[in-house]
Design an enzyme around this catalytic site. Structure first.
Site, mmCIF file in Angstrom:
data_model
loop_
_atom_site.group_PDB
_atom_site.id
_atom_site.type_symbol
_atom_site.label_atom_id
_atom_site.label_comp_id
_atom_site.label_asym_id
_atom_site.label_seq_id
_atom_site.Cartn_x
_atom_site.Cartn_y
_atom_site.Cartn_z
ATOM 1 N N ASP A 31 -1.123 -1.510 5.672
ATOM 2 C CA ASP A 31 -1.108 -2.415 4.529
ATOM 3 C C ASP A 31 -2.408 -3.230 4.661
ATOM 4 O O ASP A 31 -2.980 -3.318 5.752
ATOM 5 C CB ASP A 31 0.133 -3.307 4.647
ATOM 6 N N ASP A 83 -3.384 -6.708 2.753
ATOM 7 C CA ASP A 83 -3.204 -8.160 2.794
ATOM 8 C C ASP A 83 -2.102 -8.540 3.772
ATOM 9 O O ASP A 83 -0.960 -8.125 3.612
ATOM 10 C CB ASP A 83 -2.835 -8.696 1.398
ATOM 11 N N ARG A 111 4.281 -11.688 -1.393
ATOM 12 C CA ARG A 111 3.722 -10.800 -0.379
ATOM 13 C C ARG A 111 4.079 -9.331 -0.656
ATOM 14 O O ARG A 111 5.258 -8.996 -0.745
ATOM 15 C CB ARG A 111 4.330 -11.198 0.962
ATOM 16 N N VAL A 130 4.029 -7.710 -3.269
ATOM 17 C CA VAL A 130 4.577 -7.483 -4.620
ATOM 18 C C VAL A 130 3.407 -7.291 -5.602
ATOM 19 O O VAL A 130 2.396 -7.983 -5.501
ATOM 20 C CB VAL A 130 5.438 -8.712 -5.028
ATOM 21 N N SER A 131 3.536 -6.379 -6.561
ATOM 22 C CA SER A 131 2.434 -6.105 -7.500
ATOM 23 C C SER A 131 2.105 -7.338 -8.352
ATOM 24 O O SER A 131 2.889 -8.272 -8.437
ATOM 25 C CB SER A 131 2.796 -4.944 -8.419
ATOM 26 N N SER A 156 4.653 -10.162 -9.498
ATOM 27 C CA SER A 156 4.390 -11.519 -8.990
ATOM 28 C C SER A 156 4.479 -12.514 -10.141
ATOM 29 O O SER A 156 5.082 -13.586 -10.014
ATOM 30 C CB SER A 156 2.988 -11.621 -8.370
ATOM 31 N N LYS A 211 -4.832 -3.909 -6.501
ATOM 32 C CA LYS A 211 -5.831 -3.169 -7.289
ATOM 33 C C LYS A 211 -7.235 -3.603 -6.884
ATOM 34 O O LYS A 211 -8.220 -3.035 -7.358
ATOM 35 C CB LYS A 211 -5.600 -3.423 -8.778
ATOM 36 N N ASN A 212 -7.337 -4.625 -6.048
ATOM 37 C CA ASN A 212 -8.643 -5.113 -5.583
ATOM 38 C C ASN A 212 -8.968 -4.610 -4.179
ATOM 39 O O ASN A 212 -9.904 -5.105 -3.546
ATOM 40 C CB ASN A 212 -8.653 -6.644 -5.596
ATOM 41 N N LYS A 238 5.702 -1.262 -4.032
ATOM 42 C CA LYS A 238 6.656 -1.462 -2.933
ATOM 43 C C LYS A 238 7.793 -2.346 -3.446
ATOM 44 O O LYS A 238 7.511 -3.268 -4.198
ATOM 45 C CB LYS A 238 5.954 -2.176 -1.758
ATOM 46 N N GLU A 273 2.964 -2.962 8.445
ATOM 47 C CA GLU A 273 3.266 -3.851 7.313
ATOM 48 C C GLU A 273 3.581 -5.275 7.739
ATOM 49 O O GLU A 273 4.111 -5.501 8.815
ATOM 50 C CB GLU A 273 4.520 -3.326 6.588
HETATM 51 P P1 B16 Z 1 -3.712 -7.489 -6.874
HETATM 52 P P2 B16 Z 1 -0.745 -5.653 0.071
HETATM 53 C C1 B16 Z 1 -0.557 -7.102 -2.177
HETATM 54 O O1 B16 Z 1 -1.333 -6.490 -1.185
HETATM 55 C C2 B16 Z 1 -0.423 -8.596 -1.912
HETATM 56 O O2 B16 Z 1 0.306 -8.825 -0.709
HETATM 57 C C3 B16 Z 1 0.312 -9.233 -3.059
HETATM 58 O O3 B16 Z 1 0.437 -10.625 -2.849
HETATM 59 C C4 B16 Z 1 -0.421 -8.955 -4.376
HETATM 60 O O4 B16 Z 1 0.273 -9.506 -5.481
HETATM 61 C C5 B16 Z 1 -0.567 -7.445 -4.547
HETATM 62 O O5 B16 Z 1 -1.244 -6.906 -3.424
HETATM 63 C C6 B16 Z 1 -1.328 -7.080 -5.811
HETATM 64 O O6 B16 Z 1 -2.644 -7.533 -5.695
HETATM 65 O O7 B16 Z 1 -3.381 -8.575 -7.846
HETATM 66 O O8 B16 Z 1 -5.022 -7.722 -6.145
HETATM 67 O O9 B16 Z 1 -3.663 -6.108 -7.490
HETATM 68 O O10 B16 Z 1 -0.013 -6.637 0.935
HETATM 69 O O11 B16 Z 1 0.132 -4.547 -0.488
HETATM 70 O O12 B16 Z 1 -2.014 -5.142 0.715
HETATM 71 MG MG MG Z 2 0.857 -7.191 2.935
#
Ligand code: B16
Ligand code: MG
Length: 210
Positions: free
Chosen positions: A7, A9, A43, A45-46, A50, A115-116, A143, A167
């Site tokens: 994972d 973040d 955490r 969550v998409s 979110s 997505k970043n 997830k 994770e």
């Molecule tokens: P984005 P991971 C997740 O990353 C983050 O934990 C979560 O807080 C976030 O909302 C999600 O990515 C989507 O991120 O807005 O940048 O597409 O923990 O799966 O690496």
């Molecule tokens: Mg994470």
């Protein structure tokens, strides 16, 4: 085990503070209560899921168009903050452990809802490091659905049973288990009943992946 899927973040690097600042700005602008405890629920969550969690505290409903605009606005603030990240945001512990796992012959991949992801990896100096990257741009279900990890396994040509998922989120452990992967949990993920290994720290992977 032949491969490890990480994972991003909360495992490789920490962007929760940036997510918090960006969501807080959006929530304040719309008069919606938001705090660190609610941020914790985001955490793994998409982005759209979110937003739905944040809108639980709103006193009116929002149209699909308004929600799209809000998510885009939050992401624009978030991406501005990500520009401040650099290789200094990758800890020596994570970097040295990744290098050692590669020396031991494991294939290494990313499985992130974000997505970043590619931008973050580039900012911290890991843009070219992983054998494959599966992220929010190549999935339709986030997830706890296992899709992001199944895609990562497919990209590196390994069976889920031969891969370990690392994770920090309970939703991530649930996804790994549903996909037939073994899992290693950090932080709150160690509390999930189906986690295979509980890690005190990232470098403990070197004791599991020998
Ligand atoms: P984005 P991971 C997740 O990353 C983050 O934990 C979560 O807080 C976030 O909302 C999600 O990515 C989507 O991120 O807005 O940048 O597409 O923990 O799966 O690496
Ligand atoms: Mg994470």
């Amino acid at each position: 085990m032949k491969a490890i899927i990480f994972d991003l973040d909360g495992v490789i690097c920490f962007t929760d503070k940036y997510h918090y600042i960006a969501w807080k700005k959006l929530a304040d602008k719309n008069g919606i209560y938001f705090d660190e405890e609610i941020n914790n629920r985001l955490r793994g969550v998409s982005r759209m899921d979110s937003l739905e969690i944040i809108l639980e505290r709103a006193d009116r409903t929002y149209t699909a168009e308004e929600k799209e605009a809000m998510a885009a606005e939050k992401n624009a603030s978030y991406v501005e903050l990500l520009k401040e990240m650099s290789p200094a945001d990758l800890s020596d512990e994570v970097k040295n452990t990744l290098d050692e796992l590669r020396n031991r012959g494991y294939k290494l991949a990313i499985g992130s809802s974000s997505k970043n992801t590619k931008m973050i990896l580039k900012q911290i100096g890991l843009g070219e490091f992983f054998d494959a990257v599966s992220d929010g741009t190549n999935i339709t279900k986030s997830k706890p659905d296992p899709e992001v990890f199944l895609k990562a396994a497919e990209f590196i040509g390994e069976n889920p049973a031969d891969c370990l998922v690392v994770e920090d989120a309970k939703a991530g452990i649930e996804a790994a288990t549903a996909g037939g992967f073994k899992s290693a949990g950090l932080g709150e993920a160690t509390e999930h009943p189906s986690v295979t290994y509980k890690l005190g720290s990232f470098k403990d992977l070197l004791e599991i992946c020998i």
